[in-house]
Design a protein around this motif. Structure first.
Motif, PDB file in Angstrom:
ATOM      1  N   GLU A  67     -60.406  19.127 -24.484  1.00 54.75           N
ATOM      2  CA  GLU A  67     -61.699  18.958 -24.172  1.00 54.75           C
ATOM      3  C   GLU A  67     -61.745  17.553 -23.265  1.00 54.75           C
ATOM      4  N   ASN A  68     -61.255  16.710 -23.978  1.00 56.15           N
ATOM      5  CA  ASN A  68     -61.439  15.594 -23.261  1.00 56.15           C
ATOM      6  C   ASN A  68     -60.524  15.094 -21.859  1.00 56.15           C
ATOM      7  N   ASN A  69     -59.381  16.075 -21.087  1.00 53.36           N
ATOM      8  CA  ASN A  69     -58.608  16.078 -20.227  1.00 53.36           C
ATOM      9  C   ASN A  69     -57.950  15.336 -20.304  1.00 53.36           C
ATOM     10  N   LEU A  70     -57.039  15.547 -21.761  1.00 51.49           N
ATOM     11  CA  LEU A  70     -56.084  14.417 -21.784  1.00 51.49           C
ATOM     12  C   LEU A  70     -54.935  15.137 -22.562  1.00 51.49           C
ATOM     13  N   LEU A  98     -55.454   5.025 -26.473  1.00 49.86           N
ATOM     14  CA  LEU A  98     -55.710   5.600 -27.188  1.00 49.86           C
ATOM     15  C   LEU A  98     -55.074   6.639 -28.050  1.00 49.86           C
ATOM     16  N   THR A 108     -64.464   5.631 -31.656  1.00 50.34           N
ATOM     17  CA  THR A 108     -64.639   7.233 -31.372  1.00 50.34           C
ATOM     18  C   THR A 108     -64.800   8.171 -30.053  1.00 50.34           C
ATOM     19  N   ILE A 109     -64.287   9.284 -29.701  1.00 51.01           N
ATOM     20  CA  ILE A 109     -64.756   9.940 -28.341  1.00 51.01           C
ATOM     21  C   ILE A 109     -65.019  10.821 -28.303  1.00 51.01           C
ATOM     22  N   ALA A 110     -63.944  11.621 -29.920  1.00 50.20           N
ATOM     23  CA  ALA A 110     -64.235  12.604 -30.038  1.00 50.20           C
ATOM     24  C   ALA A 110     -64.054  12.700 -31.583  1.00 50.20           C
ATOM     25  N   LEU A 132     -58.962  18.313 -28.998  1.00 48.92           N
ATOM     26  CA  LEU A 132     -59.287  17.755 -28.605  1.00 48.92           C
ATOM     27  C   LEU A 132     -58.693  16.773 -27.948  1.00 48.92           C
ATOM     28  N   SER A 161     -59.471  12.864 -35.520  1.00 47.76           N
ATOM     29  CA  SER A 161     -60.117  12.055 -34.230  1.00 47.76           C
ATOM     30  C   SER A 161     -60.102  11.792 -33.217  1.00 47.76           C
TER      31      SER A 161
END
Length: 219
Positions: free
Chosen positions: A51-54, A3, A24-26, A48, A17
């Motif tokens: 929103e992507n639970n990271l 990641l 790219t995921i976001a 980011l 990003s």
């Protein structure tokens, strides 16, 4: 799984990003007349990740556009990348901003010449083949009617530096991609992952952006 966080701030576009294994995921970005990088960059990163639970601890590395480009923009992007890498103990990757810009288009023939505005009739540019192999290194060049006259191929022009040359570079071989203005962190994803796999990292403590020209202060 890798990641990676990608940061591109060499122009008016503040772009961030997240990518997993080169995809790219976001992506979040904003291009404003007045540079808003200092206000937006960390907000974009936070958004980011949430929103992507990271979480920050999930990051395996940070890539940053190394320039050339805006002195202030580059300082903000590189300083932020260094801060993330130092705090998290993860590697830092430097990416050629002009290659990032070139990769915003795909062509079947000819050459790609990305141009970043360097004021007046000067631009930061390089030349890339259709597979993005760089055939001329990054330079600060003054453009006139004779520029690139030695090239017999079609030339695809991209970047915020091309608009002012429409009345100068008028040969039919020049193709203006007016919709491709700024480099984006979206196109950094593949490049940063390739470098990550090779452990092609830069020294977090000593890395400096590629300014190309000395910083000039004017009244």
């Amino acid at each position: 799984m890798a990641l990676l966080l990608n940061i591109e701030t060499a122009t008016k576009n503040c772009s961030v990003s997240l990518a997993i294994d080169g995809k790219t995921i976001a992506c979040k970005e904003i291009a404003e007349q007045n540079f808003s990088h200092a206000e937006k960059l960390h907000v974009f990163v936070d958004e980011l990740l949430k929103e992507n639970n990271l979480n920050y601890k999930d990051l395996n590395g940070v890539a940053v556009g190394q320039g050339p480009g805006s002195y202030t923009g580059l300082r903000i992007g590189v300083s932020s990348a260094k801060g993330f890498c130092y705090a998290l103990g993860i590697p830092m990757i430097a990416i050629d901003t002009l290659e990032v810009l070139a990769r915003k288009i795909t062509i079947a023939e000819g050459l790609i010449i990305p141009m970043i505005d360097a004021r007046r009739m000067e631009v930061y540019s390089a030349i890339f083949e259709i597979d993005y192999t760089k055939t001329r290194n990054v330079e600060a060049v003054i453009i006139d009617a004779n520029s690139f006259s030695e090239i017999g191929k079609k030339i695809h022009l991209v970047g915020d530096g091309i608009a002012k040359f429409k009345e100068v570079l008028t040969d039919e071989k020049f193709i203006y991609h007016d919709d491709v203005v700024y480099p984006s962190a979206n196109e950094m994803s593949y490049l940063s992952f390739e470098k990550f796999k090779k452990s092609d990292f830069v020294d977090v403590a000593y890395f400096e952006p590629f300014y190309l020209k000395d910083f000039m202060i004017s009244k």
